[in-house]
Design an enzyme around this catalytic site. Structure first.
Site, PDB file in Angstrom:
ATOM      1  N   HIS A 241       1.022  -1.170  -0.065  1.00 22.67           N
ATOM      2  CA  HIS A 241      -0.143  -0.186   0.121  1.00 22.67           C
ATOM      3  C   HIS A 241       0.833   1.154   0.062  1.00 22.67           C
ATOM      4  CE1 HIS A 241      -3.375  -2.740   1.023  1.00 22.67           C
ATOM      5  NE2 HIS A 241      -2.875  -3.123   2.043  1.00 22.67           N
ATOM      6  N   GLU A 279      -3.570  -3.596  -4.765  1.00 29.33           N
ATOM      7  CA  GLU A 279      -5.020  -3.404  -4.821  1.00 29.33           C
ATOM      8  C   GLU A 279      -5.731  -2.184  -4.711  1.00 29.33           C
ATOM      9  OE1 GLU A 279      -6.175  -2.880  -1.959  1.00 29.33           O
ATOM     10  OE2 GLU A 279      -5.268  -4.220  -0.328  1.00 29.33           O
TER      11      GLU A 279
END
Length: 327
Positions: A241, A279
């Protein structure tokens, strides 16, 4: 700055130096490069395709002093994939492949794994069986000079005391809060950081350009992460992330450097890692624009997490290292 523009500027300059001060000059024959205070070598055929030559005394062929020059060559001249070391009379000594060169941990990597950590299976609190993970090193774990920027990119473990105020300010930047949804005061961020550090599948990193912090990367093992059920996950897949908190370092030329550098670190941190994944939110257009088709990264699909519509992005190890110098 693109590789083509950087190369063109070099050729106009006709001379320059590595960060350590060793100099190069360019003439009609090619580059003359300083190996040490007493030795120079010729760098030939750089602009003639994927193969270049280094003409160097035989007893210097294995010298680590070449590493800085190879990094400069592969960074500035992205088309070069193979360097032939030849003797002064033109006999081939050895070949150096770019894909092999960038997999050497000793040049850039400062971590404690590098693929040597033993394989032992354990089970976490959620009942997921996974390899036992090495505890992250505290301090700097990666440093690499990007010649196209003229700057060092470094990664270090997040310090929960030293970095708290900076981290809190980044989490409250509007464009960051839009995608992370974790804005809040110091106490909230202290709790967030504590939970990340205590989670054995996460590796919180502060990224800097020339030692100026600009971003947070939360590297994770995919098998123990929420992403695992949404694709064919393997034991050493890795993801991250990310957020860029320092607006000074927004923009394509910086993004290309940190994307390459962080991807490089994740592959070096364990040689068993064959795939990187991510993602991001499916509506994070700027990030997806930088990543799709860059250094082996590609958008695979969109899918629904309970909390967001996400894009699955992935990068294969072979694709990354084969194209290590190209966008």
């Amino acid at each position: 700055m693109s590789d083509i523009k950087a190369k063109a500027e070099l050729e106009v300059m006709q001379q320059g130096a590595l960060p350590d001060g060793r100099r190069w000059t360019l003439d009609g024959e090619g580059y003359q490069c300083q190996l040490d205070s007493n030795t120079f070598f010729a760098l030939l055929n750089v602009n003639n395709g994927s193969n270049a030559q280094i003409q160097i005394p035989h007893d210097e062929a294995e010298s680590s002093k070449l590493n800085g020059w190879l990094e400069w060559l592969f960074d500035i001249h992205g088309d070069v994939a193979i360097v032939e070391l030849v003797s002064l009379n033109g006999d081939k000594i050895k070949e150096i492949f770019k894909s092999d060169f960038y997999q050497q941990t000793e040049i850039w990597y400062r971590g404690n794994n590098g693929g040597t950590f033993p394989l032992r299976w354990v089970e976490n609190d959620q009942g997921v069986k996974h390899p036992f993970r090495a505890e992250p090193v505290k301090g700097e774990v990666y440093r690499r000079h990007f010649h196209t920027l003229g700057m060092d990119l470094s990664l270090r473990h997040l310090d929960p005391d030293k970095d708290l105020e900076l981290f809190t300010s980044w989490m409250n930047v509007g464009r960051v809060a839009k995608f992370w949804e974790e804005e809040g005061d110091l106490e909230k961020q202290k709790k967030f950081i504590r939970e990340v550090i205590q989670d054995p599948h996460k590796y919180p990193l502060i990224a800097s350009f020339d030692d100026v912090p600009f971003a947070y990367f939360e590297v994770y093992w995919a098998l123990e992460d929420r992403i695992a059920p949404y694709y064919e996950c393997h034991s050493f897949d890795r993801g991250a992330h990310m957020l860029v908190g320092n607006s000074r370092f927004l923009g394509r030329r910086y993004a290309l450097a940190w994307l390459k550098g962080v991807s490089h670190f994740m592959f070096l941190d364990d040689s068993r890692t064959q795939t990187l994944v991510g993602e991001p939110r499916a509506d994070n257009g700027p990030l997806l624009k930088y990543m799709n088709g860059t250094f082996g990264w590609k958008k695979v699909k969109e899918f629904d997490f309970p909390h967001k519509r996400a894009a699955l992005i992935s990068c294969d190890r072979a694709d990354f290292f084969e194209g290590a110098g190209k966008v």
